[in-house]
Scaffold this motif. Structure first.
Motif, PDB file in Angstrom:
ATOM      1  N   ASN A  41       0.844  -1.197   0.000  1.00 58.58           N
ATOM      2  CA  ASN A  41       0.000   0.000   0.000  1.00 58.58           C
ATOM      3  C   ASN A  41       0.875   1.241   0.000  1.00 58.58           C
ATOM      4  O   ASN A  41       2.095   1.156   0.102  1.00 58.58           O
ATOM      5  CB  ASN A  41      -0.919  -0.030   1.223  1.00 58.58           C
ATOM      6  CG  ASN A  41      -1.952  -1.150   1.133  1.00 58.58           C
ATOM      7  OD1 ASN A  41      -2.483  -1.417   0.056  1.00 58.58           O
ATOM      8  ND2 ASN A  41      -2.203  -1.808   2.248  1.00 58.58           N
ATOM      9  N   ASP A  42       0.234   2.405  -0.097  1.00 62.32           N
ATOM     10  CA  ASP A  42       1.000   3.658  -0.081  1.00 62.32           C
ATOM     11  C   ASP A  42       1.345   4.083   1.340  1.00 62.32           C
ATOM     12  O   ASP A  42       1.916   5.151   1.549  1.00 62.32           O
ATOM     13  CB  ASP A  42       0.196   4.780  -0.757  1.00 62.32           C
ATOM     14  CG  ASP A  42       0.127   4.590  -2.264  1.00 62.32           C
ATOM     15  OD1 ASP A  42       0.994   3.890  -2.815  1.00 62.32           O
ATOM     16  OD2 ASP A  42      -0.796   5.139  -2.887  1.00 62.32           O
ATOM     17  N   GLN A  43       0.979   3.247   2.299  1.00 60.54           N
ATOM     18  CA  GLN A  43       1.328   3.517   3.692  1.00 60.54           C
ATOM     19  C   GLN A  43       1.510   2.181   4.398  1.00 60.54           C
ATOM     20  O   GLN A  43       1.016   1.161   3.909  1.00 60.54           O
ATOM     21  CB  GLN A  43       0.273   4.374   4.404  1.00 60.54           C
ATOM     22  CG  GLN A  43      -1.083   3.728   4.675  1.00 60.54           C
ATOM     23  CD  GLN A  43      -1.898   3.433   3.450  1.00 60.54           C
ATOM     24  OE1 GLN A  43      -2.241   2.285   3.188  1.00 60.54           O
ATOM     25  NE2 GLN A  43      -2.206   4.445   2.652  1.00 60.54           N
ATOM     26  N   ALA A  44       2.247   2.164   5.497  1.00 62.62           N
ATOM     27  CA  ALA A  44       2.416   0.933   6.262  1.00 62.62           C
ATOM     28  C   ALA A  44       1.608   1.081   7.541  1.00 62.62           C
ATOM     29  O   ALA A  44       1.538   2.156   8.128  1.00 62.62           O
ATOM     30  CB  ALA A  44       3.877   0.708   6.592  1.00 62.62           C
ATOM     31  N   SER A  45       1.042  -0.015   7.993  1.00 61.87           N
ATOM     32  CA  SER A  45       0.136   0.000   9.141  1.00 61.87           C
ATOM     33  C   SER A  45       0.628  -0.996  10.183  1.00 61.87           C
ATOM     34  O   SER A  45       1.032  -2.100   9.845  1.00 61.87           O
ATOM     35  CB  SER A  45      -1.254  -0.373   8.609  1.00 61.87           C
ATOM     36  OG  SER A  45      -2.102  -0.741   9.652  1.00 61.87           O
ATOM     37  N   THR A  65       7.963   1.729   4.445  1.00 65.73           N
ATOM     38  CA  THR A  65       7.235   2.405   3.369  1.00 65.73           C
ATOM     39  C   THR A  65       8.195   3.356   2.677  1.00 65.73           C
ATOM     40  O   THR A  65       9.228   3.715   3.256  1.00 65.73           O
ATOM     41  CB  THR A  65       5.975   3.135   3.897  1.00 65.73           C
ATOM     42  OG1 THR A  65       5.148   3.553   2.797  1.00 65.73           O
ATOM     43  CG2 THR A  65       6.327   4.340   4.758  1.00 65.73           C
ATOM     44  N   MET A  86      -1.481   2.353  13.913  1.00 67.20           N
ATOM     45  CA  MET A  86      -0.987   3.571  13.285  1.00 67.20           C
ATOM     46  C   MET A  86      -0.556   3.279  11.866  1.00 67.20           C
ATOM     47  O   MET A  86      -0.296   2.129  11.499  1.00 67.20           O
ATOM     48  CB  MET A  86       0.221   4.109  14.053  1.00 67.20           C
ATOM     49  CG  MET A  86      -0.149   4.675  15.397  1.00 67.20           C
ATOM     50  SD  MET A  86       1.214   5.651  16.083  1.00 67.20           S
ATOM     51  CE  MET A  86       1.099   7.137  15.089  1.00 67.20           C
ATOM     52  N   VAL A  87      -0.426   4.361  11.083  1.00 72.60           N
ATOM     53  CA  VAL A  87       0.156   4.226   9.752  1.00 72.60           C
ATOM     54  C   VAL A  87       1.221   5.291   9.565  1.00 72.60           C
ATOM     55  O   VAL A  87       1.191   6.345  10.218  1.00 72.60           O
ATOM     56  CB  VAL A  87      -0.884   4.360   8.618  1.00 72.60           C
ATOM     57  CG1 VAL A  87      -1.890   3.226   8.669  1.00 72.60           C
ATOM     58  CG2 VAL A  87      -1.574   5.696   8.657  1.00 72.60           C
ATOM     59  N   ILE A  88       2.151   4.991   8.679  1.00 70.41           N
ATOM     60  CA  ILE A  88       3.174   5.957   8.276  1.00 70.41           C
ATOM     61  C   ILE A  88       3.250   5.937   6.757  1.00 70.41           C
ATOM     62  O   ILE A  88       3.124   4.874   6.139  1.00 70.41           O
ATOM     63  CB  ILE A  88       4.542   5.642   8.923  1.00 70.41           C
ATOM     64  CG1 ILE A  88       5.598   6.683   8.517  1.00 70.41           C
ATOM     65  CG2 ILE A  88       5.024   4.239   8.586  1.00 70.41           C
ATOM     66  CD1 ILE A  88       6.899   6.585   9.317  1.00 70.41           C
ATOM     67  N   SER A  89       3.435   7.124   6.162  1.00 70.71           N
ATOM     68  CA  SER A  89       3.586   7.196   4.712  1.00 70.71           C
ATOM     69  C   SER A  89       4.507   8.359   4.373  1.00 70.71           C
ATOM     70  O   SER A  89       4.552   9.353   5.101  1.00 70.71           O
ATOM     71  CB  SER A  89       2.223   7.398   4.052  1.00 70.71           C
ATOM     72  OG  SER A  89       2.366   7.313   2.648  1.00 70.71           O
ATOM     73  N   ARG A 143      -7.587   4.409  -2.561  1.00 69.68           N
ATOM     74  CA  ARG A 143      -6.275   4.830  -3.073  1.00 69.68           C
ATOM     75  C   ARG A 143      -6.456   6.115  -3.872  1.00 69.68           C
ATOM     76  O   ARG A 143      -7.467   6.285  -4.560  1.00 69.68           O
ATOM     77  CB  ARG A 143      -5.628   3.740  -3.920  1.00 69.68           C
ATOM     78  CG  ARG A 143      -4.151   4.071  -4.242  1.00 69.68           C
ATOM     79  CD  ARG A 143      -3.344   2.832  -4.587  1.00 69.68           C
ATOM     80  NE  ARG A 143      -3.268   1.895  -3.468  1.00 69.68           N
ATOM     81  CZ  ARG A 143      -2.723   0.691  -3.534  1.00 69.68           C
ATOM     82  NH1 ARG A 143      -2.214   0.267  -4.666  1.00 69.68           N
ATOM     83  NH2 ARG A 143      -2.704  -0.103  -2.479  1.00 69.68           N
ATOM     84  N   GLN A 157      -3.280  -6.407  -6.593  1.00 68.55           N
ATOM     85  CA  GLN A 157      -3.157  -6.732  -5.169  1.00 68.55           C
ATOM     86  C   GLN A 157      -4.296  -7.632  -4.697  1.00 68.55           C
ATOM     87  O   GLN A 157      -4.087  -8.557  -3.922  1.00 68.55           O
ATOM     88  CB  GLN A 157      -3.169  -5.437  -4.339  1.00 68.55           C
ATOM     89  CG  GLN A 157      -1.806  -4.834  -4.080  1.00 68.55           C
ATOM     90  CD  GLN A 157      -1.921  -3.606  -3.170  1.00 68.55           C
ATOM     91  OE1 GLN A 157      -2.147  -2.501  -3.647  1.00 68.55           O
ATOM     92  NE2 GLN A 157      -1.774  -3.793  -1.880  1.00 68.55           N
TER      93      GLN A 157
END
Lengths: 341, 341
Positions: free
Chosen positions: A43-47, A131, B55-58, B223, B240
């Motif tokens: 994905n465009d982000q990691a969770s 990410t 949480m997420v990080i991007s 997305r 995916q």
């Protein structure tokens, strides 16, 4: 999908298109080497799950030249640099993100070498790159590769470290010899030889920090003296904490070859960048047992007490020189060594 | 400390030194405009409390050219782009970091304009820039300014959105007209006039996403179709999730002026970048009431159902054209519009 020609290929504008060519680069180079479940989410982000607590975030762009130098490269440096910025809060670093800005024409073989080095540094530190992002700029609009890493971490309960917490009477410790990184880069850049090769001290300091906060939960300040060197870091901390500092030149650890190179080049080692050292300010009561703990860690073996903080409305850093005089140690003015990190 | 000459000054190598000149730039430009308590901590990292959860990080690097364009600039774009990447997990974005790579000679007045725009976008979105970094490269080794932003956010309980969760029979929604950003950049770059000015759709989508997950907790995928456009995003999700897709050309919202510009330039709007749109895949049972909720949000007024997912071992995206034929919609190949974000 077509395979990358890593051996002979170069970065093309299409590698930044967001389309199929980008996907190939990401899969065959980044995902392959960074190799972890969060990145594999695609994905465009990691969770990821987090416990309740205090977190930190830090970011650093890396534009070092040359890209490869004795003791490291832009890949390992971009991992170490951001891990260290996270760790300087006392936090345990959890995850990294990585953003690449690539120049058209950059050899894929060099990029792979950098990514492998980054992956190795990240795995060795236990802090995965989860990410990322890749952009490409035209030839002449970049310089090979720039890497911005961002790190997040969790601060252990009871730890409260910040640049504004030093109090008069505290003790100032540095974790080892200063100036190695800057002199390694400079000599590599200028093709200088100093008898022995001076290597960058680039290293991830979070393990050392974990050992330190375990024995001295009252540490007031931690900071890594990177750009601007020890002198600038001490001045930053003095200003934030509104204290003065008195340091002893003879107490500051410095390798003979670094000292020699600085003398030859007319550089002051106090202003030379480090990438694997930290400055710690701690209540006097904790200094000796903290120092003993640091000496037990491979990255703290050369740790030394270099001075103390004091009341000073001017927030000056003053050094007692080897000859017994006093010298005001100011911030770095202007630019000493461009693109050192 | 000396004041910056914002009106006439330019970026100098010393602004990246880490010393006093760097500190002046950071204080008078970044800290001043971003203006928040976490950044004011003045440490190399920002620290904040978090509740237990996911949480997420991007992260996203921004290298767009030109830096200023109809509907935005690299500053607002770098805030919107990363907020959107965080929001596409269903998360509420909390904080941003920002890393600047500046080229020697870049006008401080332009940099201030960018920072003010970034600060405005960040405040308007309620997502502060809490930590950052600034590097400077020599003239000819960069291109004015590159900005990498990283965002973190918290996913509400019960939300599980990921690109691999679409199932056959789901409904595909796009939140509004496609192609605005790419065409705005292209026309601005080439000095093209199309009667009316086409503006970028650059916008922060987290408010729309919050409204969406509030009424449809079962959303499978979200997305934002940026580089590579709608076509590439659909192909990514199809791959995916291991599904096929059937979309209807006539259902895809596109402004007449964007359509006209694409025809004139020989571009396919399906591959043109967007910066304020999202693609959503949702179980069929939720599609209509989700669409109704989207229509109530200013950024979802043009939302439309554009197709459905289906079983397809080839994971193909097939479009029923306006003329009644079928066309395979492939990934973007090569590079259509370089440096679009």
């Amino acid at each position: 999908m077509s395979k990358l020609d890593i051996k002979n290929g170069v970065i093309e504008m299409g590698h930044g298109s967001g389309g199929r060519t980008s996907a190939t680069l990401i899969e065959e180079l980044f995902v392959r080497h960074f190799d972890n479940a969060l990145l594999d989410q695609g994905n465009d982000q990691a969770s990821f799950p987090v416990p309740a607590g205090r977190m930190v975030i830090s970011t650093d762009g890396h534009v070092i030249t040359p890209l490869f130098f004795p003791g490291g490269d832009i890949g390992s440096l971009s991992v170490h640099g951001t891990i260290n910025d996270v760790a300087m809060s006392g936090a345990k670093p959890l995850y990294l993100s990585a953003s690449f800005i690539l120049e058209e024409g950059f050899p894929l073989a060099d990029l792979e070498r950098i990514v492998i080095s980054m992956a190795k540094a990240s795995k060795s530190a236990g802090v995965p790159v989860v990410t990322g992002d890749t952009k490409v700029v035209e030839r002449g609009k970049g310089d090979g590769v720039f890497i911005t890493t961002t790190g997040i971490g969790i601060v252990p309960d009871g730890i409260n470290i910040s640049g504004d917490l030093a109090k008069p009477g505290d003790v100032i410790i540095v974790s080892g010899s200063i100036g190695d990184h800057g002199i390694a880069i400079l000599s590599s850049r200028e093709g200088l030889q100093f008898g022995t090769t001076i290597e960058s001290d680039s290293a991830a300091l979070h393990g050392l920090v974990a050992d330190m906060v375990a024995v001295a939960a009252d540490i007031r300040c931690l900071r890594d003296p990177t750009r601007g060197g020890l002198a600038t870091t001490l001045n930053e901390l003095a200003r934030q904490s509104k204290v003065g500092m008195r340091i002893q030149e003879t107490a500051i650890p410095i390798k003979a070859e670094v000292k020699g190179a600085c003398e030859l080049l007319g550089l002051d080692p106090l202003y030379i960048a480090n990438e694997g050292k930290l400055v710690c300010i701690v209540p006097a009561k904790d200094a000796e047992h903290l120092l003993a703990a640091m000496h037990k860690h491979p990255l703290g073996q050369g740790a030394a007490i270099i001075g103390t903080t004091c009341e000073d409305a001017q927030k000056m850093v003053v050094m007692e020189t080897a000859f017994g005089g006093n010298r005001v140690v100011d911030w770095l003015a202007g630019e000493q060594l461009p693109r050192i990190c």
